[in-house]
Design a protein around this motif. Sequence first.
Motif, mmCIF file in Angstrom:
data_model
loop_
_atom_site.group_PDB
_atom_site.id
_atom_site.type_symbol
_atom_site.label_atom_id
_atom_site.label_comp_id
_atom_site.label_asym_id
_atom_site.label_seq_id
_atom_site.Cartn_x
_atom_site.Cartn_y
_atom_site.Cartn_z
ATOM 1 N N VAL A 317 -6.969 -16.770 20.646
ATOM 2 C CA VAL A 317 -8.129 -16.444 21.484
ATOM 3 C C VAL A 317 -7.820 -16.941 22.895
ATOM 4 C CG1 VAL A 317 -10.581 -16.772 21.872
ATOM 5 C CG2 VAL A 317 -9.704 -16.639 19.540
ATOM 6 N N GLY A 318 -7.407 -16.012 23.770
ATOM 7 C CA GLY A 318 -7.047 -16.403 25.127
ATOM 8 C C GLY A 318 -5.928 -17.433 25.102
ATOM 9 N N PRO A 319 -6.132 -18.576 25.799
ATOM 10 C CA PRO A 319 -5.064 -19.585 25.846
ATOM 11 C C PRO A 319 -4.949 -20.396 24.548
ATOM 12 C CG PRO A 319 -6.991 -20.329 27.068
ATOM 13 C CD PRO A 319 -7.284 -18.927 26.644
ATOM 14 N N LEU A 320 -5.945 -20.273 23.676
ATOM 15 C CA LEU A 320 -5.927 -21.057 22.427
ATOM 16 C C LEU A 320 -5.188 -20.283 21.343
ATOM 17 C CD1 LEU A 320 -9.594 -22.410 22.286
ATOM 18 C CD2 LEU A 320 -7.524 -23.715 22.776
ATOM 19 N N SER A 321 -4.217 -20.960 20.697
ATOM 20 C CA SER A 321 -3.495 -20.331 19.596
ATOM 21 C C SER A 321 -4.359 -20.390 18.332
ATOM 22 C CB SER A 321 -2.181 -21.063 19.352
ATOM 23 O OG SER A 321 -2.444 -22.367 18.872
ATOM 24 N N ALA A 322 -3.971 -19.601 17.328
ATOM 25 C CA ALA A 322 -4.694 -19.623 16.058
ATOM 26 C C ALA A 322 -4.708 -21.040 15.480
ATOM 27 C CB ALA A 322 -4.043 -18.643 15.084
ATOM 28 N N MET A 323 -3.582 -21.769 15.638
ATOM 29 C CA MET A 323 -3.474 -23.146 15.132
ATOM 30 C C MET A 323 -4.484 -24.057 15.832
ATOM 31 S SD MET A 323 -1.911 -25.173 13.068
ATOM 32 C CE MET A 323 -1.573 -26.927 12.820
ATOM 33 N N ASP A 324 -4.612 -23.886 17.170
ATOM 34 C CA ASP A 324 -5.578 -24.707 17.914
ATOM 35 C C ASP A 324 -7.007 -24.411 17.460
ATOM 36 O OD1 ASP A 324 -3.587 -25.859 19.418
ATOM 37 O OD2 ASP A 324 -3.676 -24.329 20.986
ATOM 38 N N GLY A 326 -7.948 -23.253 14.572
ATOM 39 C CA GLY A 326 -8.123 -23.817 13.230
ATOM 40 C C GLY A 326 -8.334 -25.315 13.269
ATOM 41 N N LEU A 327 -7.567 -26.002 14.131
ATOM 42 C CA LEU A 327 -7.698 -27.465 14.224
ATOM 43 C C LEU A 327 -9.081 -27.870 14.722
ATOM 44 C CD1 LEU A 327 -4.280 -28.745 15.640
ATOM 45 C CD2 LEU A 327 -5.385 -29.431 13.503
ATOM 46 N N ILE A 328 -9.594 -27.122 15.719
ATOM 47 C CA ILE A 328 -10.944 -27.427 16.237
ATOM 48 C C ILE A 328 -11.976 -27.233 15.123
ATOM 49 C CG2 ILE A 328 -12.747 -26.663 17.835
ATOM 50 C CD1 ILE A 328 -10.442 -25.856 19.776
ATOM 51 N N ALA A 329 -11.867 -26.095 14.418
ATOM 52 C CA ALA A 329 -12.821 -25.820 13.335
ATOM 53 C C ALA A 329 -12.691 -26.847 12.218
ATOM 54 C CB ALA A 329 -12.584 -24.414 12.786
ATOM 55 N N PHE A 330 -11.442 -27.228 11.880
ATOM 56 C CA PHE A 330 -11.184 -28.221 10.836
ATOM 57 C C PHE A 330 -11.795 -29.584 11.213
ATOM 58 C CE2 PHE A 330 -8.268 -31.522 9.139
ATOM 59 C CZ PHE A 330 -8.373 -31.259 7.779
ATOM 60 N N GLY A 331 -11.608 -29.963 12.478
ATOM 61 C CA GLY A 331 -12.175 -31.234 12.937
ATOM 62 C C GLY A 331 -13.695 -31.229 12.837
ATOM 63 N N ILE A 332 -14.320 -30.122 13.265
ATOM 64 C CA ILE A 332 -15.784 -30.019 13.187
ATOM 65 C C ILE A 332 -16.246 -30.066 11.737
ATOM 66 C CG2 ILE A 332 -17.747 -28.473 13.580
ATOM 67 C CD1 ILE A 332 -16.293 -27.467 16.091
ATOM 68 N N ALA A 333 -15.547 -29.307 10.865
ATOM 69 C CA ALA A 333 -15.960 -29.235 9.457
ATOM 70 C C ALA A 333 -15.926 -30.598 8.781
ATOM 71 C CB ALA A 333 -15.058 -28.253 8.705
ATOM 72 N N ASN A 334 -14.991 -31.460 9.219
ATOM 73 C CA ASN A 334 -14.849 -32.752 8.561
ATOM 74 C C ASN A 334 -15.766 -33.838 9.097
ATOM 75 O OD1 ASN A 334 -12.537 -32.990 6.415
ATOM 76 N ND2 ASN A 334 -11.865 -31.480 7.916
ATOM 77 N N ILE A 335 -16.425 -33.576 10.226
ATOM 78 C CA ILE A 335 -17.353 -34.591 10.737
ATOM 79 C C ILE A 335 -18.805 -34.103 10.770
ATOM 80 C CG2 ILE A 335 -15.589 -35.734 12.144
ATOM 81 C CD1 ILE A 335 -16.950 -34.416 14.598
ATOM 82 N N ILE A 336 -18.992 -32.792 10.595
ATOM 83 C CA ILE A 336 -20.329 -32.236 10.831
ATOM 84 C C ILE A 336 -21.362 -32.770 9.837
ATOM 85 C CG2 ILE A 336 -20.060 -30.148 9.398
ATOM 86 C CD1 ILE A 336 -21.800 -30.465 12.815
ATOM 87 N N PHE A 337 -20.926 -33.091 8.596
ATOM 88 C CA PHE A 337 -21.894 -33.590 7.617
ATOM 89 C C PHE A 337 -22.492 -34.937 8.048
ATOM 90 C CE2 PHE A 337 -19.750 -30.580 4.740
ATOM 91 C CZ PHE A 337 -20.868 -29.974 4.189
ATOM 92 N N PHE A 338 -21.734 -35.716 8.853
ATOM 93 C CA PHE A 338 -22.267 -36.994 9.337
ATOM 94 C C PHE A 338 -23.561 -36.769 10.140
ATOM 95 C CE2 PHE A 338 -17.982 -38.533 8.533
ATOM 96 C CZ PHE A 338 -18.189 -39.854 8.154
#
Length: 466
Positions: A317-324, A326-338
């Motif tokens: 997505v623009g300057p962000l790679s698929a890996m980036d 995924g990492l942002i979404a992964f980070g959110i998914a692992n802290i959002i329940f807090f």
Amino acid sequence: MAHFTKANSVYEWLDQRLALTKLWKVLAAEYWVPKNINFLWAMGVVLMTMFTILVISGIFLLMYYKPDTKLAFDSVNYTIMQEVWYGWLWRHMHAVAASVVFLVIYIHMLTGIYYASYKRGREMIWISGMLLFVTFSAEAFSGYMLPWGQMSYWAAQVITNLFGGIPFIGDDLVIWIRGNFYVSDPTLTRFFMLHVFLMPIIIMMLIGFHFYSLRIPHVNNQEGEEIDFDAEAEKYKAGLKKESKVIPFWPVFISKDLFVLGVFMIFYFYLVFYHYDFAMDPINFDPANPMKTPPHIYPEWYFLWSYEVLRGFFFNVGPLSAMDMGLIAFGIANIIFFFLPWFDKNDEVAPAAKRGGFFIWFWLLVADMIVLTIWGKLPPTGFNAYIGYVAAVGFLALFAALPAVTARKKGLLSLVILVTLALYIAGYLEYTKALGNGIVIIALFAIFYLLFFLNPVFVKNRGGAQ
């Protein structure tokens, strides 16, 4: 100084010095629990029992395990499994307990969400529970490395690589975690230390804190009723046991817990003796080989949902790679329940069945996590990649929508739904190579993450529905 008299028994001698009777009353005999709770409230005792089994079986395995890349695989698969008397039993008990403990954690967590047990002063109970989830995850991952099989090695390669995505310090952090430029012997010894020493100590401290955090707000109940525990306890002690809304933890409540525990242990030992293979990946029975990458790398079942969120984004997505992405979404998914207590904008404590839109939201969350778990084990090829994308965006969208759902802001909820559907269409066009890295999808993601982060800030509490 306290007054001491001649003791007539060992218990009395200890009681004068350690106040055992008073301690027992505070912790059990006069610790009051609501009557109106079901078997799902017994998961805490089941979890404690599984953790105890993990510690005891782990001590036996520790006697024969060798934390060395040249010896670890053989010490597990030959010494423990074939040469040590009942070594196979201790390993099966340890592996199955490590897997089912997450089943219990997920049931415990979803019970808390369904009955809104994270509100009205119970936020610290929820946060300490989520900290336990994170530390149990770290404990499980570090333990998964120890057999030093193919999946152990390549899982370590993938997971430690994730830290490389952290801006500025990522590359140095990966080397520090591994103890080398690549996964090798120092990596194994570091994860061995984490698994047998640091993580168990942190888990025990958090369990103590979790129980302590229950003391003030007390345990929730099926109807979310606010109970005057002191008044109800006086009724019980006065003999009005039928009229009282509470019961003592010992011996009344614990007898219910032990019944549920007994049923669960039948299920547990059935897995230990007849289906232990579900907790052991067959690929991990091959020794670690850095020169041979398995055709499909995936984690244990309890990490699959967050793993699928990580790899759900298959295009740049623009300057962000698929890996980036995924990492942002992964980070959110692992802290959002807090942050659930603050994303839920309704102060009402009640089961989801009585909360309208939240009931639908809860079951959509459960269904989405099941889809993520199933697709997390499938190869991310063909249409599987698009389904993973839909489920990953859906997971984030559910939390973006939660403030609007609980505050009953129909306009805001409609906006979240429209943006999510637009992201699904844009993702499909990317999947069919019809869109490219267009400005449209960048704008959609920008709106989506604005909705995600700003919703709980700007949506005001609605207050309890009457």
